[in-house]
Design a protein around this motif. Sequence first.
Motif, PDB file in Angstrom:
ATOM      1  N   LEU A 227       0.802  -1.220   0.000  1.00 40.84           N
ATOM      2  CA  LEU A 227       0.000   0.000   0.000  1.00 40.84           C
ATOM      3  C   LEU A 227       0.833   1.267   0.000  1.00 40.84           C
ATOM      4  CD1 LEU A 227      -2.935  -1.047   2.329  1.00 40.84           C
ATOM      5  CD2 LEU A 227      -3.056  -0.452  -0.088  1.00 40.84           C
ATOM      6  N   SER A 228       2.129   1.162   0.220  1.00 39.78           N
ATOM      7  CA  SER A 228       2.986   2.349   0.142  1.00 39.78           C
ATOM      8  C   SER A 228       3.518   2.580  -1.267  1.00 39.78           C
ATOM      9  CB  SER A 228       4.155   2.242   1.127  1.00 39.78           C
ATOM     10  OG  SER A 228       4.991   1.140   0.790  1.00 39.78           O
ATOM     11  N   THR A 229       3.664   1.491  -2.042  1.00 37.31           N
ATOM     12  CA  THR A 229       4.234   1.626  -3.384  1.00 37.31           C
ATOM     13  C   THR A 229       3.267   1.224  -4.488  1.00 37.31           C
ATOM     14  OG1 THR A 229       5.133  -0.630  -3.394  1.00 37.31           O
ATOM     15  CG2 THR A 229       6.508   1.108  -2.427  1.00 37.31           C
ATOM     16  N   GLY A 230       2.229   0.470  -4.146  1.00 34.86           N
ATOM     17  CA  GLY A 230       1.308  -0.041  -5.151  1.00 34.86           C
ATOM     18  C   GLY A 230       1.804  -1.281  -5.868  1.00 34.86           C
ATOM     19  N   GLU A 231       2.969  -1.791  -5.477  1.00 32.95           N
ATOM     20  CA  GLU A 231       3.540  -2.963  -6.146  1.00 32.95           C
ATOM     21  C   GLU A 231       2.652  -4.192  -5.950  1.00 32.95           C
ATOM     22  OE1 GLU A 231       7.592  -5.741  -6.063  1.00 32.95           O
ATOM     23  OE2 GLU A 231       7.431  -3.963  -4.769  1.00 32.95           O
ATOM     24  N   LYS A 232       2.399  -4.901  -7.043  1.00 34.44           N
ATOM     25  CA  LYS A 232       1.544  -6.083  -7.014  1.00 34.44           C
ATOM     26  C   LYS A 232       2.362  -7.365  -6.992  1.00 34.44           C
ATOM     27  CE  LYS A 232      -0.655  -7.456 -10.785  1.00 34.44           C
ATOM     28  NZ  LYS A 232      -1.673  -7.539 -11.866  1.00 34.44           N
TER      29      LYS A 232
END
Length: 395
Positions: A227-232
Motif C-alpha cells: 500500500l505504500s508503493t502499489g507494487e503487485k
Amino acid sequence: MKNLLNYSKLWALFLGLSILFFTACDDGDEEDPTPEPTASFTFSPDAPEVGQEISFTSTSENANSFSWSFGDGGTATGENTVHTYESAGEFTVTLVASGEGGNVTVEETVTVAEPEPQADPVEVYFADNTGDVFTMQKISGLGLETTVETAFETTGYTIQVFYDENNGKIYYSDDDNGQVVRVNPDGSEQEIVAEDIAGPRGLAVNDDATQLFVADRGADEILSFDLSTGEKTVLYDSTDLANAIADAEFQPVAFLPEGLTFHNGELFFTCVDFDAETLWKASADGSSVERLLDYGDAGFGYSVIVDTENDVLIFDDADTNNLLSSAFDGSDISEVVATDDYTYGIGIDYVTSKIYWSTRDGSVKRANRDGSEVETLVSADEVRTNRGLVVVSTN
C-alpha cells in the motif's frame, strides 16, 4: 491576746484566698460540650438515568462515620460513595452521619428516569449498482427510525467492500476499472490503491494496513499489494490452487475466487467454479495453500469473514442460501442463519451482537448472532443490484 487576734485574721484571709483560687481553677478546667453532628449530602448527576453511576458526597459536619441506604436495597459506608439504579422511579436515599456527639439522619428523594432511546452505535454501508450511477448506500438510525441514504458515488461497479476499523477506511473493488479504491466513510479522500486487476473481488488488509490482499476472479489469482508503493505480487495462481487439490476426483477448469478475509497471518477465501468450491486457506506470505472445505461440505459461496469474538469463520453457502460457520481448520460446521439468496457481504456488530448480510435479491437484513429475530432493513427489489456490505462503528 492582740497577737492571737492578728493571727486569726491572717488565717481567715489565707483561707478565703485559697477558696477563691481553687474555685477559679475549677471554673477554668470545665470542657466545652461535644458538638452534635449535622447530616447532609449532594449527588450528581441531579437527573440520573437507569444504569447511570451516581456519585453521593456527604457534606455533614462533626461526623466521622457514614452509613448510606439507597432505597432499592443497596447500602454503602464511607463519606463518599457511588450507586447505580437498575430501574426507574423515586428512591429515598438515607444518610446516617455519626460522631462523638451522636447520630443524625437525613433523607432525600432521588428520581431515576428511563434513558432516552438511542440508535445502535453502527452504520451499515452496502454497494448499490442500480442504474447508471453506482453508489455506496448508508443505513443509519438502527434500532430507532432507520434511514437509507447515499454516502458517496463509487468509481465503478462494486462487488466487495472491506472496512479497516483501525484506520477508519472503506475499501471497495471496482470491477469496471479493475481497481481497488480506499475512501473515508463520508466519501472524502477517495484514492486508487491497487490497479491492473482482471476481476477484483474480496478484499482484506494485514494487521498494520501496509498490505492489501485481493481475490482476482478474472485471473484466478490471490494478489497482494504494497500500500505504500502499489507494487503487485501474485501470491497464488490457478496452478498453485490446482496443485493443492491434485488428488481430487475432479480437477477444476477454473477457480473463480470471490470472498476473502485475513486473520493471524492467514488468508481465507471462497471459490465458486465447479469442483473448486468452497473454502480455502492460505498463508499470507504465499508459502502454502489448501482447500479446507469442498462442495460436499458446504456448497459454494461469495463471502467470508472472521468472527473475532468467537474465533470462527462465517461464510456464505449459496447452494442452500445459508450463512455457515466453522473453525479455522474447517471443522465444526454449523448453520448461522438462512439468507434466502446469495450473500455478497457479511458484517458483525459486536456491541449489540448482531450479524448483517446483503443478498443478490436487493435486500439487506440483520439478526441476532444466534440467527434469531431476523429483521429486513432494505426490502428485496428485483431492480436493485446490491453487493458488498460492511458494518462501521459510530462510537
